[in-house]
Design an enzyme around this catalytic site. Structure first.
Site, PDB file in Angstrom:
ATOM      1  N   LEU A 104       0.674  -1.071   0.078  1.00 36.59           N
ATOM      2  CA  LEU A 104      -0.076  -0.459   0.304  1.00 36.59           C
ATOM      3  C   LEU A 104       0.905   1.297  -0.375  1.00 36.59           C
ATOM      4  O   LEU A 104       1.510   1.629   0.988  1.00 36.59           O
ATOM      5  CB  LEU A 104      -1.044  -0.035   0.995  1.00 36.59           C
ATOM      6  CG  LEU A 104      -1.903  -1.287   1.210  1.00 36.59           C
ATOM      7  CD1 LEU A 104      -2.380  -1.405   2.863  1.00 36.59           C
ATOM      8  CD2 LEU A 104      -3.010  -0.717   0.598  1.00 36.59           C
ATOM      9  N   ASP A 105       0.362   2.506  -0.912  1.00 37.39           N
ATOM     10  CA  ASP A 105       1.364   3.397  -1.204  1.00 37.39           C
ATOM     11  C   ASP A 105       0.771   3.921   0.497  1.00 37.39           C
ATOM     12  O   ASP A 105      -0.775   3.898   0.539  1.00 37.39           O
ATOM     13  CB  ASP A 105       1.034   3.828  -2.576  1.00 37.39           C
ATOM     14  CG  ASP A 105       1.801   5.542  -2.406  1.00 37.39           C
ATOM     15  OD1 ASP A 105       2.674   5.353  -2.095  1.00 37.39           O
ATOM     16  OD2 ASP A 105       0.812   6.377  -2.689  1.00 37.39           O
ATOM     17  N   LEU A 106       1.359   5.574  -0.114  1.00 36.23           N
ATOM     18  CA  LEU A 106       0.856   6.372   1.693  1.00 36.23           C
ATOM     19  C   LEU A 106       0.287   7.606   1.125  1.00 36.23           C
ATOM     20  O   LEU A 106      -1.117   7.974   0.614  1.00 36.23           O
ATOM     21  CB  LEU A 106       2.028   6.075   2.871  1.00 36.23           C
ATOM     22  CG  LEU A 106       1.383   7.124   3.797  1.00 36.23           C
ATOM     23  CD1 LEU A 106       0.087   6.327   4.530  1.00 36.23           C
ATOM     24  CD2 LEU A 106       2.423   7.135   4.550  1.00 36.23           C
ATOM     25  N   ASP A 107       0.920   8.343   0.915  1.00 35.33           N
ATOM     26  CA  ASP A 107       0.493   9.412   0.334  1.00 35.33           C
ATOM     27  C   ASP A 107      -0.101   9.071  -0.384  1.00 35.33           C
ATOM     28  O   ASP A 107      -0.107   8.793  -1.998  1.00 35.33           O
ATOM     29  CB  ASP A 107       1.811  10.702  -0.261  1.00 35.33           C
ATOM     30  CG  ASP A 107       2.136  10.958   1.310  1.00 35.33           C
ATOM     31  OD1 ASP A 107       1.731  11.291   2.020  1.00 35.33           O
ATOM     32  OD2 ASP A 107       3.395  10.954   0.925  1.00 35.33           O
ATOM     33  N   VAL A 162      -0.826  -0.985  -4.326  1.00 37.18           N
ATOM     34  CA  VAL A 162      -2.207  -0.193  -4.303  1.00 37.18           C
ATOM     35  C   VAL A 162      -1.225   1.414  -4.024  1.00 37.18           C
ATOM     36  O   VAL A 162      -0.936   0.992  -3.697  1.00 37.18           O
ATOM     37  CB  VAL A 162      -3.220  -0.717  -3.109  1.00 37.18           C
ATOM     38  CG1 VAL A 162      -4.018   1.047  -4.120  1.00 37.18           C
ATOM     39  CG2 VAL A 162      -3.679  -2.005  -3.735  1.00 37.18           C
TER      40      VAL A 162
END
Length: 245
Positions: A35-38, A189
């Site tokens: 999972l990407d964050l920003d 993602v």
């Protein structure tokens, strides 16, 4: 289906990403959702763009347009500074000014997108291992995930190393995958093209989210797209089902 022990972990970034997804030795091993964050889990533009503008102002450089400032959300910060006119010899000072402003309070302008935490809970309930893989430096990824309550719902947080260590999204993804040897199929993602590139460099498909900060057409190479956070679990599980371990 096996679920990894619920504890946030970190790993040292390798110098080169693997060219293929690690081999799964246990057929029951958990699938992995990276999972990407920003722009994917967190709506972080207000704090990031304000800190970028403050950094340019502190150096006496013209502040980029609002659209250009939004493009800073996601990619490695030093790359964006270079791409938007900061001379190489001023990049370290710009980074320091940005982080001083961000750490002074801009971090608290970050919010989890509505529905994201529920989506993480649904993916955990489906037996997935969840790993944050972000270009945000590790020392800032950890407090952001803690502030938003993401750290309690994932099995690891993997961010970029210090500025003097070369990095890329591909290397962050590689480190996250290396933390779960023998895992099942994996999917990334993310909301920006560097998420797609970093995933594909590791032999992992990418699910692009359209609620983030991508420019029109930027996610053309993603393997699938999802428009609503409520649909994220279904879309991720469908892509995992089509992905060999």
């Amino acid at each position: 289906m096996h679920v990894t022990t619920h504890a946030t972990t970190h790993a040292t970034l390798p110098t080169t990403p693997p060219t293929t997804t690690p081999t799964t030795t246990d057929p029951s091993a958990a699938p992995v959702v990276l999972l990407d964050l920003d722009g994917t889990l967190s709506e972080s533009a207000p704090g990031i763009t304000a800190s970028v503008a403050a950094a340019y102002g502190s150096l006496g450089l013209p502040v980029p347009s609002a659209a250009a400032l939004r493009s800073f959300v996601g990619p490695p910060l030093q790359d964006s500074l270079r791409a938007h006119g900061v001379p190489e010899d001023l990049v370290p000072a710009a980074l320091a000014a940005y982080r001083a402003h961000y750490d002074a309070g801009a971090l608290r302008e970050t919010r989890a997108y509505p529905g994201v935490l529920d989506a993480l809970r649904a993916l955990r309930a489906a037996g997935c291992t969840l790993l944050v893989a972000t270009s945000k430096p590790q020392v800032r990824a950890d407090p952001v995930c803690a502030y938003l309550g993401i750290d309690a719902l994932v099995d690891g947080v993997f961010g970029a190393p210090p500025d003097d260590v070369p990095s890329s999204k591909a290397l962050v993804v590689a480190a996250a995958l290396a933390s779960v040897p023998g895992h099942g199929p994996a999917v990334m993602v993310g909301d920006r093209s560097h998420d797609v590139v970093g995933a594909h460099a590791n032999g992992v498909p990418c699910l692009g989210v359209t609620w983030g900060y991508a420019e029109p057409g930027e996610l053309a190479e993603a393997d699938a797209l999802v428009d609503e956070t409520d649909d994220l679990p279904r879309a991720a599980l469908e892509l995992l089902a089509r992905t060999p371990a």
